[in-house]
Design a protein around this motif. Structure first.
Motif, PDB file in Angstrom:
ATOM      1  N   UNK A 158       0.821  -1.224   0.000  1.00  0.00           N
ATOM      2  CA  UNK A 158       0.000   0.000   0.000  1.00  0.00           C
ATOM      3  C   UNK A 158       0.851   1.269   0.000  1.00  0.00           C
ATOM      4  N   UNK A 159       1.863   1.396   0.867  1.00  0.00           N
ATOM      5  CA  UNK A 159       2.678   2.618   0.816  1.00  0.00           C
ATOM      6  C   UNK A 159       3.425   2.790  -0.510  1.00  0.00           C
ATOM      7  N   UNK A 160       3.765   1.687  -1.173  1.00  0.00           N
ATOM      8  CA  UNK A 160       4.429   1.769  -2.482  1.00  0.00           C
ATOM      9  C   UNK A 160       3.468   2.374  -3.507  1.00  0.00           C
ATOM     10  N   UNK A 161       2.233   1.896  -3.503  1.00  0.00           N
ATOM     11  CA  UNK A 161       1.222   2.422  -4.424  1.00  0.00           C
ATOM     12  C   UNK A 161       0.958   3.896  -4.126  1.00  0.00           C
ATOM     13  N   UNK A 162       0.877   4.254  -2.848  1.00  0.00           N
ATOM     14  CA  UNK A 162       0.655   5.657  -2.473  1.00  0.00           C
ATOM     15  C   UNK A 162       1.837   6.515  -2.924  1.00  0.00           C
ATOM     16  N   UNK A 163       3.060   6.028  -2.738  1.00  0.00           N
ATOM     17  CA  UNK A 163       4.241   6.783  -3.169  1.00  0.00           C
ATOM     18  C   UNK A 163       4.216   7.005  -4.680  1.00  0.00           C
ATOM     19  N   UNK A 164       3.866   5.976  -5.448  1.00  0.00           N
ATOM     20  CA  UNK A 164       3.766   6.142  -6.907  1.00  0.00           C
ATOM     21  C   UNK A 164       2.674   7.137  -7.270  1.00  0.00           C
ATOM     22  N   UNK A 165       1.556   7.060  -6.571  1.00  0.00           N
ATOM     23  CA  UNK A 165       0.453   8.004  -6.803  1.00  0.00           C
ATOM     24  C   UNK A 165       0.913   9.434  -6.554  1.00  0.00           C
ATOM     25  N   UNK A 166       1.551   9.663  -5.420  1.00  0.00           N
ATOM     26  CA  UNK A 166       1.969  11.023  -5.070  1.00  0.00           C
ATOM     27  C   UNK A 166       3.050  11.540  -6.018  1.00  0.00           C
ATOM     28  N   UNK A 167       3.962  10.669  -6.446  1.00  0.00           N
ATOM     29  CA  UNK A 167       4.965  11.067  -7.420  1.00  0.00           C
ATOM     30  C   UNK A 167       4.292  11.470  -8.726  1.00  0.00           C
ATOM     31  N   UNK A 168       3.303  10.674  -9.161  1.00  0.00           N
ATOM     32  CA  UNK A 168       2.557  10.986 -10.375  1.00  0.00           C
ATOM     33  C   UNK A 168       1.806  12.307 -10.265  1.00  0.00           C
ATOM     34  N   UNK A 169       1.176  12.538  -9.113  1.00  0.00           N
ATOM     35  CA  UNK A 169       0.464  13.809  -8.911  1.00  0.00           C
ATOM     36  C   UNK A 169       1.423  14.987  -9.025  1.00  0.00           C
ATOM     37  N   UNK A 170       2.610  14.820  -8.466  1.00  0.00           N
ATOM     38  CA  UNK A 170       3.600  15.912  -8.459  1.00  0.00           C
ATOM     39  C   UNK A 170       4.218  16.164  -9.819  1.00  0.00           C
TER      40      UNK A 170
ATOM     41  N   UNK B 117      -3.832  22.500 -13.242  1.00  0.00           N
ATOM     42  CA  UNK B 117      -5.292  22.559 -13.314  1.00  0.00           C
ATOM     43  C   UNK B 117      -5.932  21.260 -13.806  1.00  0.00           C
ATOM     44  N   UNK B 118      -5.120  20.224 -14.020  1.00  0.00           N
ATOM     45  CA  UNK B 118      -5.627  18.966 -14.550  1.00  0.00           C
ATOM     46  C   UNK B 118      -6.215  18.101 -13.435  1.00  0.00           C
ATOM     47  N   UNK B 119      -7.421  17.590 -13.671  1.00  0.00           N
ATOM     48  CA  UNK B 119      -8.081  16.772 -12.658  1.00  0.00           C
ATOM     49  C   UNK B 119      -7.544  15.344 -12.662  1.00  0.00           C
ATOM     50  N   UNK B 120      -7.566  14.720 -11.487  1.00  0.00           N
ATOM     51  CA  UNK B 120      -7.178  13.324 -11.325  1.00  0.00           C
ATOM     52  C   UNK B 120      -7.836  12.787 -10.067  1.00  0.00           C
ATOM     53  N   UNK B 121      -7.811  11.470  -9.933  1.00  0.00           N
ATOM     54  CA  UNK B 121      -8.363  10.868  -8.727  1.00  0.00           C
ATOM     55  C   UNK B 121      -7.527  11.293  -7.520  1.00  0.00           C
ATOM     56  N   UNK B 122      -8.156  11.251  -6.352  1.00  0.00           N
ATOM     57  CA  UNK B 122      -7.489  11.694  -5.122  1.00  0.00           C
ATOM     58  C   UNK B 122      -7.687  10.622  -4.056  1.00  0.00           C
ATOM     59  N   UNK B 123      -6.618  10.275  -3.353  1.00  0.00           N
ATOM     60  CA  UNK B 123      -6.695   9.336  -2.239  1.00  0.00           C
ATOM     61  C   UNK B 123      -7.158  10.105  -1.005  1.00  0.00           C
ATOM     62  N   UNK B 124      -8.282   9.672  -0.436  1.00  0.00           N
ATOM     63  CA  UNK B 124      -8.841  10.358   0.727  1.00  0.00           C
ATOM     64  C   UNK B 124      -9.002   9.375   1.878  1.00  0.00           C
ATOM     65  N   UNK B 125      -9.023   9.921   3.070  1.00  0.00           N
ATOM     66  CA  UNK B 125      -9.271   9.115   4.261  1.00  0.00           C
ATOM     67  C   UNK B 125     -10.749   8.737   4.288  1.00  0.00           C
ATOM     68  N   UNK B 126     -11.034   7.467   4.476  1.00  0.00           N
ATOM     69  CA  UNK B 126     -12.413   6.976   4.437  1.00  0.00           C
ATOM     70  C   UNK B 126     -13.292   7.682   5.461  1.00  0.00           C
TER      71      UNK B 126
END
Length: 152
Positions: A90-102, A108-117
């Motif tokens: 899970x932290x690996x996937x989150x790290x890849x997600x955050x790197x991609x977001x950055x 201004x481009x929209x993308x999915x966002x990881x949120x606390x349930x």
């Protein structure tokens, strides 16, 4: 070209990539983390060929990242579920997600966002910390190689 086997490498990154290093495997793990557990649903969501998905799922099961279980709805289907080892990605996937977001989206481009349930709020950034809880950057770390540990 035959892929090199890295399962006995001294480097933990190389061994990890030997198990989950292809992008299909990481996308499968992402989807299972998102609750997509059945073969047909994984295939539809990923747009992957059946043979490729079969191979990747079997590899992940063989390496202990996934396991099969009877379908949670009581039907005759089987589902793929993450093992404890798989959940550790899970932290690996989150790290890849955050790197991609950055790095891969325009401001201004929209993308999915990881949120606390529980709160619906975006999760905070991952940080590498020292034992004293200081935030560490790449320049604050070094790799201690096995060969240097074995000097007489």
């Amino acid at each position: 070209m035959k892929r090199k086997n890295l399962s006995k490498a001294e480097c933990p990154v190389a061994r990890s990539l030997d198990v989950i290093g292809d992008w299909w495997s990481l996308l499968i793990i992402r989807d299972v983390l998102d609750g997509i557990n059945r073969f047909s649903a994984l295939q539809k969501n990923l747009g992957i060929a059946r043979s490729m998905l079969t191979t990747r799922l079997q590899d992940l099961v063989d390496h202990g990242v996934l396991e099969t279980a009877p379908a949670s709805d009581g039907t005759a289907y089987q589902e793929y579920v993450l093992t404890e080892m798989g959940h550790g990605l899970f932290p690996v996937i989150v790290a890849l997600r955050q790197w991609g977001e950055d790095n891969l989206y325009q401001p201004d481009e929209q993308h999915s966002v990881l949120v606390e349930t529980q709160t619906g709020e975006p999760v905070t950034r991952l940080e590498l910390r020292s034992r004293e809880n200081r935030v560490l950057e790449w320049r604050d770390t070094t790799i201690r190689k096995v060969s240097s540990d074995l000097k007489p």
